[in-house]
Scaffold this active site. Structure first.
Site, short mmCIF file in Angstrom:
data_model
loop_
_atom_site.label_atom_id
_atom_site.label_comp_id
_atom_site.label_asym_id
_atom_site.label_seq_id
_atom_site.Cartn_x
_atom_site.Cartn_y
_atom_site.Cartn_z
CG ASP A 343 -2.11 0.89 1.10
OD1 ASP A 343 -2.12 1.72 0.18
OD2 ASP A 343 -3.02 0.81 1.93
CD GLU A 539 -6.31 6.18 2.81
OE1 GLU A 539 -5.32 6.01 3.52
OE2 GLU A 539 -6.23 6.24 1.56
C1 BGC Z 1 -4.91 3.34 0.50
C2 BGC Z 1 -5.16 2.28 -0.55
C3 BGC Z 1 -5.06 2.89 -1.93
C4 BGC Z 1 -3.71 3.56 -2.08
C5 BGC Z 1 -3.48 4.16 -3.45
C6 BGC Z 1 -3.66 4.15 0.21
O1 BGC Z 1 -3.57 5.25 1.05
O2 BGC Z 1 -4.80 2.72 1.77
O3 BGC Z 1 -6.40 1.67 -0.34
O4 BGC Z 1 -5.24 1.89 -2.89
O5 BGC Z 1 -3.59 4.60 -1.12
O6 BGC Z 1 -4.20 5.34 -3.61
#
Ligand code: BGC
Length: 652
Positions: A343, A539
């Site tokens: 991630d 998030e």
């Molecule tokens: C998130 C992921 C996402 C990634 C790319 C991260 O902050 O946890 O779910 O796919 O960013 O944008």
């Protein structure tokens, strides 16, 4: 400011600090090893020039479309230098690529637009040009290995104003409809393909146990069986639908976030900005195996191209360094044949020493690192680790084999780079029809006193109010054009709930709208509809100690209660909200989650053009003391839930 502003600021500082710390000790050794290996020419600024190699043999086996894929992979691997292999393992954020040509120069395997990393011209044409520029640069490399271009299409190609925005996954979970989910994914793939994007970081297979977490809405449910069946449908829809008439490429899926994501406890995140997100998974090994692993095994059975490893911890260590979970369980026991991607900044997130962190993650089983900034130092570190025997050549070959296999399977080596958009696909009427169906099928009827719903289209007067009534930005939630979404009624092409209702009722019905329910004195109506909502969040920024209906929206409901014979409350939210027994004063209650651009789907069920069929995909707690709720529905304080998972009334 662009992508992930808050996050990026704190991370950039961390990057500088970590780089200084690591390289203070490693710089001399690195220089010596690199010069000795004869592959790196160090320039005075510490940058390096990748080696120049002769072209591969003409008509090499890997270039032949009809050769078996495994043979093409092996042949290509045999022509690759170590740095070319490592480049394939690098996933770089487009805003961090200093120069588009670095894609060729450093043989980068994949580029991403993290949420909000859009082209200056944020239109289908702007996207086609942007994606094509990276693909073209990669196609000029010695071996001409095509890149993957990835984005978060969790609810459609939602980066582009005018694209179809489908309900966030929690709504699809409420529909429980495998066929619908497959069609949503297929329509998403078509909109992505129309701009050349060939990789999506979806489906999300997390299982949220705590409504205070800011990512509840990204998940289908907390029920492993439902997550597994819908996740599988989504992978199939994205990867197996013919995305366009003239192309056999498909969009690669990413099941995320492996493993145990959703079981983290409040206050246990070691990210100082968050409470739950990126925290420590509370699931023990049994729960990981019995509850969290099956959806990923199902996605693997459906041939998901990749699986993303989460940013959280398990026990004292990070998941990303856990060889047992990444390799023994997933690759060996489950038999996952795709590649594992980390991630955002996941390899380095909690690491003091970036070299060690990289070595640990790759040895644990990571195949591609979402860096997203440090591609040059990543390539140097991995090269050095192989030279020193810290990472074996076999591990690198395994990682690259997994990545190349997916690129061949997707037909990318045969693909001609799209340079003209097919804008007709973006926000196409047939996609909006699927989205509207999904909205209707995901709205859960929680309460319906005296069968008030469906409402008559000829009710003589309707009052509408509330923060979510005329706000497509709130309907769509985060991951819509901007990472944190946008609050307001601005997305082109969609319908707000208000507009949906207005176009539904008969001409004789008076519909009056005021967001704050400040109607002129003496107003009286048969029906008051309050559409209450949460502001968009993504998030950990959405971690919320007490998720409830806002004070303003509670006022609105009270005002409507006083002016109307009957009150219907529609909740637009990313999670169940604590109602504090207020619902006892309402006649009907509907949870519509984050429905996206087609608010008219809510009017369809309110007025009976479509039946209510959705069921709660996760429990709706009555109070904070019930959290976390176990997957069998038992609450932390053993009191009964407000509504259990599976609750949902039928209207007809
Ligand atoms: C998130 C992921 C996402 C990634 C790319 C991260 O902050 O946890 O779910 O796919 O960013 O944008």
């Amino acid at each position: 400011m662009g992508r992930k502003s808050q996050k990026q600021i704190s991370k950039s500082k961390k990057v500088i600090k970590d780089t200084l710390r690591t390289h203070k000790y490693a710089a001399l050794g690195l220089l010596f090893v690199a010069l000795l290996a004869g592959t790196i020419a160090v320039k005075p600024d510490g940058d390096y020039e990748p080696e120049v190699l002769p072209p591969p043999p003409e008509n090499a086996l890997y270039t032949q479309p009809n050769a078996p894929i495994e043979e093409r992979v092996a042949d290509l691997l045999s022509h690759m230098s170590l740095d070319e292999k490592i480049g394939q393992m690098a996933l770089v954020d487009k805003n961090s690529l200093k120069n588009i040509d670095d894609t060729r120069k450093y043989r980068i395997g994949a580029v991403l637009s993290g949420a909000g990393a859009k082209p200056a011209d944020n239109t289908p044409r702007g996207w086609v040009n942007m994606v094509a520029s990276y693909k073209t640069a990669a196609s000029n490399s010695r071996l001409k290995i095509p890149i993957l271009y990835g984005i978060d299409a969790g609810h459609g190609h939602s980066n582009i104003p005018g694209a179809t925005v489908f309900p966030h996954f929690i709504g699809l979970g409420a529909s429980g409809d495998v066929d619908l989910v497959k069609r949503v994914a297929a329509a998403t793939a078509m909109e992505l393909d129309a701009t050349g994007v060939n990789w999506s970081y979806s489906p999300n297979l997390d299982a949220p146990k705590d409504i205070r977490w800011g990512r509840v809405y990204e998940a289908f449910s907390d029920d492993p069986k439902l997550i597994a069946s819908l996740g599988q449908a989504y992978v199939t829809g994205l990867q197996e639908s013919p995305v366009s008439d003239d192309s056999k490429t498909f969009v690669l899926a990413t099941a995320k976030h492996y493993l145990g994501t959703g079981s983290m406890l409040w206050g246990e995140s070691d990210n100082k900005d968050f409470e739950i997100d990126q925290g420590k998974t509370a699931a023990d090994e049994q729960a990981l195996t019995d509850e969290y692993l099956p959806p990923f095994a199902a996605a693997s059975d459906a041939n998901t191209s990749s699986i993303m490893v989460g940013l959280h911890k398990w026990g004292d260590g990070t998941i990303i360094t856990n060889q047992y979970l990444l390799t023994d369980k997933l690759k060996n026991e489950v038999g996952f044949k795709g590649f594992l991607v980390s991630d955002w900044y996941g390899v380095y997130e909690r690491a003091g020493n970036k070299y060690n962190a990289t070595v640990k993650a790759i040895n644990a089983g990571l195949d591609m690192a979402m860096l997203p900034y440090d591609y040059k130092s990543f390539i140097r570190d991995v090269h050095r680790a192989v030279d020193r025997g810290d990472i074996s050549k076999e591990r690198i070959d395994d990682a690259v084999t997994r990545i190349l296999r997916q690129k061949f399977q997707a037909g990318l080596f045969e693909e001609s780079i799209k340079t003209t958009p097919t804008p007709a696909k973006i926000g196409a009427a047939e996609h909006r029809t699927v989205a509207r169906e999904a909205v209707a099928k995901s709205s859960v009827l929680l309460k319906n006193k005296d069968n008030l719903l469906p409402l008559a289209k000829s009710s003589n007067s309707i009052l509408i109010a509330g923060s979510g009534a005329d706000n497509i930005g709130r309907q769509s939630g985060a991951w819509t054009v901007e990472w944190q979404g946008i609050d307001g009624n601005w997305l082109p092409g969609g319908t707000s709930v208000l507009r949906g209702i207005k176009s539904k009722v008969e001409r004789s019905t008076t519909v009056r709208y005021d967001r704050d329910a400040d109607f002129v004195a003496g107003t009286k109506a048969a029906i008051g509809i309050a559409v209450v909502s949460e502001k968009p969040y993504a998030e950990g920024w959405g971690d919320n100690a007490n998720p409830t209906i806002s004070k303003e929206d509670r006022e609105v409901i009270k005002k409507l209660r006083a002016l109307s014979d009957k009150v219907v409350v529609v909740i637009i939210s990313g999670r169940p909200l604590l109602l504090n027994n207020d619902q006892e004063n309402w006649d009907a209650l509907v949870a519509s989650w984050l429905p996206g651009s087609e608010g008219a789907g809510i009017a369809d069920v309110l007025f009976g053009d479509k039946p209510f069929t959705a069921k709660l995909p996760l429990p709706w707690p009555a109070s904070l003391s019930q959290i976390p709720v176990a997957s069998d529905g038992s609450t932390a304080d053993s009191t009964p839930l407000l509504y259990p998972r599976g609750h949902g009334l039928a209207s007809q």
